[in-house]
Design an enzyme around this catalytic site. Structure first.
Site, mmCIF file in Angstrom:
data_model
loop_
_atom_site.group_PDB
_atom_site.id
_atom_site.type_symbol
_atom_site.label_atom_id
_atom_site.label_comp_id
_atom_site.label_asym_id
_atom_site.label_seq_id
_atom_site.Cartn_x
_atom_site.Cartn_y
_atom_site.Cartn_z
ATOM 1 N N ASP A 83 44.950 -48.079 -89.215
ATOM 2 C CA ASP A 83 46.067 -47.965 -90.151
ATOM 3 C C ASP A 83 46.550 -49.329 -90.634
ATOM 4 O O ASP A 83 46.978 -49.479 -91.780
ATOM 5 C CB ASP A 83 47.229 -47.212 -89.493
ATOM 6 C CG ASP A 83 46.916 -45.735 -89.314
ATOM 7 O OD1 ASP A 83 46.007 -45.237 -90.018
ATOM 8 O OD2 ASP A 83 47.560 -45.088 -88.470
ATOM 9 N N CYS A 84 46.519 -50.334 -89.750
ATOM 10 C CA CYS A 84 46.993 -51.664 -90.162
ATOM 11 C C CYS A 84 45.870 -52.553 -90.689
ATOM 12 O O CYS A 84 46.137 -53.609 -91.263
ATOM 13 C CB CYS A 84 47.736 -52.362 -89.026
ATOM 14 S SG CYS A 84 46.876 -52.332 -87.454
ATOM 15 N N TYR A 85 44.621 -52.140 -90.478
ATOM 16 C CA TYR A 85 43.473 -52.881 -91.005
ATOM 17 C C TYR A 85 42.554 -51.891 -91.722
ATOM 18 O O TYR A 85 41.533 -51.452 -91.184
ATOM 19 C CB TYR A 85 42.716 -53.586 -89.881
ATOM 20 C CG TYR A 85 43.520 -54.669 -89.192
ATOM 21 C CD1 TYR A 85 43.770 -55.877 -89.824
ATOM 22 C CD2 TYR A 85 44.031 -54.474 -87.905
ATOM 23 C CE1 TYR A 85 44.508 -56.877 -89.202
ATOM 24 C CE2 TYR A 85 44.773 -55.456 -87.277
ATOM 25 C CZ TYR A 85 45.008 -56.657 -87.939
ATOM 26 O OH TYR A 85 45.739 -57.636 -87.318
#
Length: 393
Positions: A132-134
């Protein structure tokens, strides 16, 4: 005799007397240790030789959208990516991979490191782990030392205090980390520079420690820890110099400050890539004993002659030979004269020592006090694959 602070004051004022270790040895021969110790403030040593346990830490900076790199190739060389999202470790001996997956032993991480230090651009291809963050799954670009954040050498094992002489008593050529060894004792190769080598002039590691500032690859570096395979308990002569591989050091330095003159990729036929590296160490003359240790001559230093034709961890030896004999270009093994050559460049090793001397004389390099000593009680632990197995009850 002096304190480190006093010596650094003289360096800053341009008044320090700095000799290379060869100048020191010559002066001791003329006037003796006590007088030479009164005259000199700093002694410089150096080496330029293959140091394959080397590599570079690289931080690329984040992409947009961000990527968490889990596989990465720089100019076809696999870089380790199993820590920060865009942090990489590029090993000097990692071989390049062709598009079809075949390995090219003639080019490797050392060549990429040299290219980056020389200011060249190199190709980078990365595959990411989507989270989700990458969210980015792949990335391809070219990089140079100017387009990345951190680029520094972090070398787990450099500066062997002593090493071996390699020979081949078998009946076929052998291709080794010392280079080709011809059959039936047709040649011999030694690695260490002997009396000009840094740690043979400081046999008990009294002048180096964690935090010691050094010359590394043409820039400023530091000793960070004991090196891997650090073995200070090696057998020693009465002058305390080891008779074979002994102490090693882990080193670090900013590769953006380095020069391709002192960081050069090389290739050993049928073995693989490695890194030729210039390292210099300066010893402050705080007491007479330091000059006494640095006065050691090649005739007082020895290395074991090891037969590589026996494929075992512990190989048979043909005894010990002095560095004075090695540097004549001929040694005698069981009555046979064998030609011998150094793997280290003795000329460039002297140039490292001289360049470090010039830095100090110009006030560009002061000396640091170690924050902790290098341990001198480490044993060497082997892995015996066919050893006894533990039984759980």
């Amino acid at each position: 005799m002096r304190t480190l602070a006093e010596i650094n004051e003289k360096i800053t004022a341009g008044k320090a007397t700095v000799w290379t270790v060869e100048q020191l040895k010559a002066r001791v021969a003329e006037v003796g240790v006590p007088q030479a110790a009164k005259e000199v403030d700093v002694i410089t040593t150096g080496t330029f030789e293959p140091m394959e346990s080397s590599g570079a830490i690289i931080n690329l900076g984040h992409t947009d959208p961000p990527i968490k790199i889990r596989s990465c190739w720089i100019d076809g060389v696999l870089a380790y990516s199993g820590f920060g999202a865009v942090d990489l470790y590029l090993g000097a001996t990692q071989p390049a991979e062709a598009q079809d997956g075949e390995v090219s032993r003639e080019r490797g991480g050392a060549h990429v490191i040299e290219d980056l230090i020389a200011g060249k651009s190199v190709h980078l291809r990365a595959i990411g782990q989507v989270t989700d963050c990458y969210p980015r799954s792949s990335f391809e670009t070219t990089i140079s030392s100017k387009t990345i954040n951190q680029f520094y050498l972090f070398n787990p094992r450099n500066l062997y205090q002593n090493f071996i002489v390699g020979v081949n008593g078998g009946d076929r050529p052998l291709y080794t980390y010392l280079g080709p060894l011809q059959p039936r004792l047709q040649n011999a190769v030694y690695s260490n520079g002997g009396a000009i080598s840094p740690l043979l002039n400081d046999p008990e590691l009294q002048q180096v420690g964690i935090g010691t500032r050094i010359f590394l690859g043409g820039g400023i570096g530091y000793i960070t820890w004991e090196g891997t395979q650090h073995f200070p308990l090696q057998k020693r002569l009465p002058n305390q110099t080891p008779i074979g591989p002994a102490a090693t050091l882990a080193l670090i330095g900013d590769a953006k400050q380095m020069s391709p003159k002192w960081v050069r990729a090389c290739y050993f036929k049928n073995y693989g890539p490695s890194l030729m590296l210039g390292v210099g160490v300066a010893f402050p003359v705080l007491q007479e004993a330091i000059v006494q240790a640095c006065a050691v001559q090649d005739k007082e230093l020895v290395a074991p002659v090891v037969d590589f034709s026996i494929p075992r961890r512990v190989r048979p030896t043909f005894g010990l030979v002095s560095y004075a004999q090695l540097k004549t270009g001929r040694i005698s093994i069981e009555g046979k004269t064998v030609r011998v050559a150094p793997l280290a460049s003795l000329y460039l090793s002297r140039q490292v020592s001289l360049e470090l001397k010039q830095w100090i004389e110009a006030g560009q390099f002061t000396l640091t006090e170690a924050v902790a000593p290098i341990p001198m009680d480490r044993t060497f632990v082997p892995q015996d694959r066919w050893g006894s197995q533990m039984t759980l009850e």
